[in-house]
Every structure is written in C-alpha cells, then in structure tokens.
Enzyme design. Structure first.
Site, short mmCIF file in Angstrom:
data_model
loop_
_atom_site.label_atom_id
_atom_site.label_comp_id
_atom_site.label_asym_id
_atom_site.label_seq_id
_atom_site.Cartn_x
_atom_site.Cartn_y
_atom_site.Cartn_z
N TYR A 151 48.16 13.05 -47.33
CA TYR A 151 47.30 12.08 -46.65
C TYR A 151 46.12 12.79 -45.96
O TYR A 151 44.96 12.39 -46.09
CB TYR A 151 48.08 11.23 -45.63
CG TYR A 151 47.15 10.31 -44.86
CD1 TYR A 151 46.60 9.19 -45.48
CD2 TYR A 151 46.78 10.61 -43.55
CE1 TYR A 151 45.70 8.37 -44.80
CE2 TYR A 151 45.88 9.80 -42.86
CZ TYR A 151 45.34 8.68 -43.50
OH TYR A 151 44.44 7.88 -42.83
N ARG A 198 47.37 13.33 -31.53
CA ARG A 198 46.78 12.83 -30.29
C ARG A 198 46.75 11.30 -30.23
O ARG A 198 46.96 10.70 -29.18
CB ARG A 198 45.35 13.38 -30.17
CG ARG A 198 44.57 12.92 -28.93
CD ARG A 198 43.07 13.14 -29.12
NE ARG A 198 42.57 12.38 -30.26
CZ ARG A 198 41.39 12.59 -30.84
NH1 ARG A 198 40.58 13.54 -30.39
NH2 ARG A 198 41.01 11.85 -31.87
N ARG A 208 49.37 1.05 -36.99
CA ARG A 208 49.25 2.06 -38.03
C ARG A 208 50.19 3.23 -37.72
O ARG A 208 50.41 3.55 -36.56
CB ARG A 208 47.80 2.59 -38.09
CG ARG A 208 46.77 1.48 -38.04
CD ARG A 208 45.36 2.03 -38.08
NE ARG A 208 44.70 1.61 -39.30
CZ ARG A 208 44.37 2.40 -40.29
NH1 ARG A 208 44.62 3.69 -40.22
NH2 ARG A 208 43.77 1.93 -41.35
N PHE A 268 28.81 24.87 -36.57
CA PHE A 268 29.19 23.55 -37.05
C PHE A 268 30.69 23.49 -37.38
O PHE A 268 31.36 22.50 -37.09
CB PHE A 268 28.34 23.23 -38.28
CG PHE A 268 28.73 21.99 -39.03
CD1 PHE A 268 28.39 20.73 -38.55
CD2 PHE A 268 29.43 22.08 -40.23
CE1 PHE A 268 28.75 19.58 -39.25
CE2 PHE A 268 29.79 20.94 -40.93
CZ PHE A 268 29.45 19.69 -40.43
#
Ligand code: IN0
Length: 395
Positions: A151, A198, A208, A268
């Site tokens: 997933y 979290r 969910r 980044f």
C-alpha cells in the site's frame, strides 16, 4: 548557511504564465510549508516537481473522497492519467479540502503539457501505476506487513521512484539515482508509514484503516479497540512495534541521500525525512496518539529544516531522535527487537564529533537565543513567514 538558502524561494512568480502562477498558488494552498521547499529547487526541476505534486494531490483527493461511490471511484482512479492529456477534464463534485486542484485541473494539465517530454512520461507513468494501485486497497484491507509495504509503495514509494527519475532526467543527479528503484521506494515508504502511524485517530474518525492487521491483531480484536482507555497498554505496544518497523528503513534512506549531489534536491529530500524521524520520536511510547493529535512544534520544525542541509547534519538529526527512542524503550515482549533495530539505525548515523546532537540540538532554553544570534532576525522573519501556518497546535 545552506539551510537558509534552502528555504528561500528564488523564483519570481510574476514572470510566469497565468496558468503556472495559478499552479504555484494551488501549491501554497495545499502543501503549506512544503511549497517553499519546492520553490527553492533549481530552475530545471522546479516546475516539473510543482506539477507532479499537484497531480498527485489531485489523485489523492479522489482516493480520499468518501462521498464518491466506489463504482465511480475505481474507474476514475484507473483512468486518471488520461486526464493529463485532456485539456478539458475537471471534477466539480468533490467535498475535500483540496478540491480546487480537481476543479481547476485544466490549469495543471496545461502546464503538465508544457513540461519537457521526459518529465511528462515519468509523471504519466507514475499516475497510471498509482491510480491502479489505489484501487487494490479500496476493496481490500491491509493485512500482512507485506501488504502494508505494498500500500505504501502505491501511494508514496511510487512518488519516490517518480521523483528519482525526474532528478536523473534533469541531469542534476547521477543516473543511478533514477535506477535504484528499491531505495527510491523506501524513501517514500518511510514517510508514508510515519503518516499512517501518526494519523491513527484521524483515520479512525473517518472510518479508514491503514494499520496492518498482522500487527494490531496481536493487541486487540478490532483496530478501533486500540483507542479504548482500558487498552492503552496494548495500544502503545502495538504503536511501538510499528514505529520500529518504520525505523528499519533509516539505513537505506541515508544511503539514498548520500548519493545526492545537487544542494536543492538534497534539501528537498532531507527535510521530509527529518520531519518524519522527529514525528516518530514524538509518537514513540506516547499514548496521546490514541487520544489526540501528535505533531512536532513549529520551532523544532523550522530548526530542522534549516539544519538538514548536508548528509552529516541529517545523520546527526537522525541519530539524535533514534537515540531518544532507544533510551525510552519500555520493558515488554518487543523490547529486544526494537533495541536492535535502533542500534542498527544508530550505527548508520555515526558522524563526526562536531555534528553530534548537542551542538545541533542545544537545550531548549538556549536554542532560541543562540539561533537568533547566529543567523539574524532577517532570516527568521522570512522563514517563519513561510512556515507560519505549520502545526498551530503548539509553540
Ligand atoms: C512528497 C514527499 C517527498 C519529498 C521529497 C522526497 C521524497 C522522496 C520519496 C517520497 C516522497 C518524497 O514529501 C512531502 C512532504 C510534505 O508534503 N509535507 C507536508 C506536511 C505533512 O505532514 O503533510 C507539508 O505541508 O509540509 C510528502 O509528504 N509527500 C509528497 C508528495 C508529493 C511529492 Cl512530489 C513529494 C506525500 C507522500 C504521501 C509522503 C508521498
């Protein structure tokens, strides 16, 4: 001051086409603090990654929208990549907070088609795979740990793979960065596992479930049981086990970052990684995950973003937080396996004396003053301006 430069946008929005200006406006609306990090990427990469981010946000908004019936959602996700080449496609029936990216998708797809062909190919390919992958888990729960990885691969690992291909295509990074898909995947999986851990309570409220059954079933009959007050101890044990599973990825994430050569790409990539490790440290052994929101403080986040400007410093930050976790491992059935995972991560984060944590993370009472003295008010006000919306809950 690599860190300061890192978060100072160096592009003038007024010079861009109206649709590209809209894209940067949507970026700021949807990603808040992360928009500044994207805007500070080198010219060659900046627009491609801005568009990639918005396209992914659009896909994610469709996946998240529980008001779209599954029989409508499945074909929408599978065929989402086709919208990139359709100048008219838009979706006006979403109720999600970021619905603007669906409502004005033509602005995004127009700019997509203005990107270099190589960038278009990467973004389209990732969209196709992600849309298909998302449908797999609309009809299936996350059972095994392998399925948890699967997933996370669809929703975040593929992002890592796409970004790495964009970096390599820009020639700002070596070809190997775009070829080692396993490492690129793990960068994303680490971020997504952290989000899932979290967001236990938030996801539960929305009906969910992303925690893998293979793990939570050892601690409760149903995943939702972990929120019960009489289950706190089991819940925290389960939480810690998932955190240690995420920590196993640290050595590979460090290896990935060690290959980056371009400063703006390094920042980044490193900023979300250090945010994630700080979040895991906050969550570790913390029952608040089951009762409220656990977030890192704004001051802490800003400090990390500024510091995460080279590999040694990133290692020092990773060391700092992994060490804090290691010091807090409670006695229990998993304590020795959690400890050994922490120790392997710490081993990979060994760095030279001058960067060890005490200098990067001085005691709280000193840090504000020291930082202000070190870099001056001008930079702070600029950065705090960009990051002013970060984690309102604290600091
Ligand atoms: C991201 C990732 C991201 C950035 C850099 C390198 C990456 C390598 C592999 C995978 C993902 C990588 O970073 C952002 C960070 C972000 O959006 N932070 C939010 C805070 C938050 O908690 O949401 C912010 O507002 O600052 C990220 O989380 N994701 C993301 C999405 C698109 C792109 Cl192009 C890059 C989302 C996700 C699901 C983790 C991939």
């Amino acid at each position: 001051m690599g860190g300061v430069k890192a978060v100072t946008p160096n592009c003038d929005l007024m010079l861009l086409s109206p649709t590209l200006q809209k894209c940067y406006t949507y970026l700021k609306m949807t990603s808040r603090s992360f928009a500044a990090v994207i805007q500070s990427l080198d010219e060659e990469m900046r627009h491609a990654i801005c568009i990639f981010y918005l396209v992914l946000r659009a896909l994610d908004t469709v996946e998240d929208d529980m008001t779209i019936p599954v029989d409508v959602k499945v074909p929408m996700l599978k065929e989402f990549y086709k919208n990139l080449t359709d100048p008219d496609w838009r979706f006006m029936d979403s109720n999600e907070k970021d619905k603007i990216v669906l409502e004005d998708f033509p602005a995004i797809s127009t700019e997509f088609r203005n990107l270099r062909r190589v960038y278009q190919h990467v973004i389209e390919d990732i969209c196709k795979k992600m849309g298909l992958g998302m449908t797999v888990f609309l009809e299936r729960d996350v059972d095994s740990l392998a399925e948890w990885d699967e997933y996370c691969h669809y929703v975040a690992g593929l992002v890592g793979i796409g970004l790495s291909r964009l970096f390599a295509a820009s020639e700002l990074e070596d070809r190997i960065v775009g070829q080692d898909l396993d490492l690129a995947n793990k960068m994303g999986i680490f971020l997504q596992k952290t989000n899932i851990i979290r967001d236990y309570l938030e996801d539960k409220k929305e009906g969910r479930e992303f925690w893998p059954k293979e793990v939570w079933s050892k601690y409760g009959e149903k995943l939702s049981d972990l929120a019960r007050e009489d289950k706190r101890e089991d819940a925290v044990e389960c939480l810690n086990e998932l955190i240690s599973n995420a920590l196993e990825l640290i050595p590979d994430c460090i290896l990935y970052m060690s290959r980056l050569k371009n400063q703006s790409i390094f920042n980044f990539c490193a900023i979300p990684q250090v945010m994630a490790i700080a979040t895991l440290e906050r969550c570790f052994n913390n029952p608040s995950v089951f009762t409220g929101v656990v977030k890192i403080r704004k001051g802490e986040a800003v400090k990390m973003m500024m510091t995460a400007s080279d590999l040694e410093k990133v290692k020092a930050i990773m060391y700092h937080f992994t060490n804090k976790i290691e010091q807090r491992i409670p006695d229990g059935p998993n304590s020795s396996s959690i400890r050994s995972i922490c120790l392997s991560a710490l081993d990979q984060c060994q760095t030279s004396e001058e960067f060890i944590t005490s200098s990067i993370y001085p005691p709280l009472y000193m840090s504000a003053g020291m930082m202000l003295a070190a870099i001056g008010y001008q930079y702070w006000s600029q950065i705090l301006g960009f990051y002013g919306t970060l984690s309102e809950s604290s600091s």
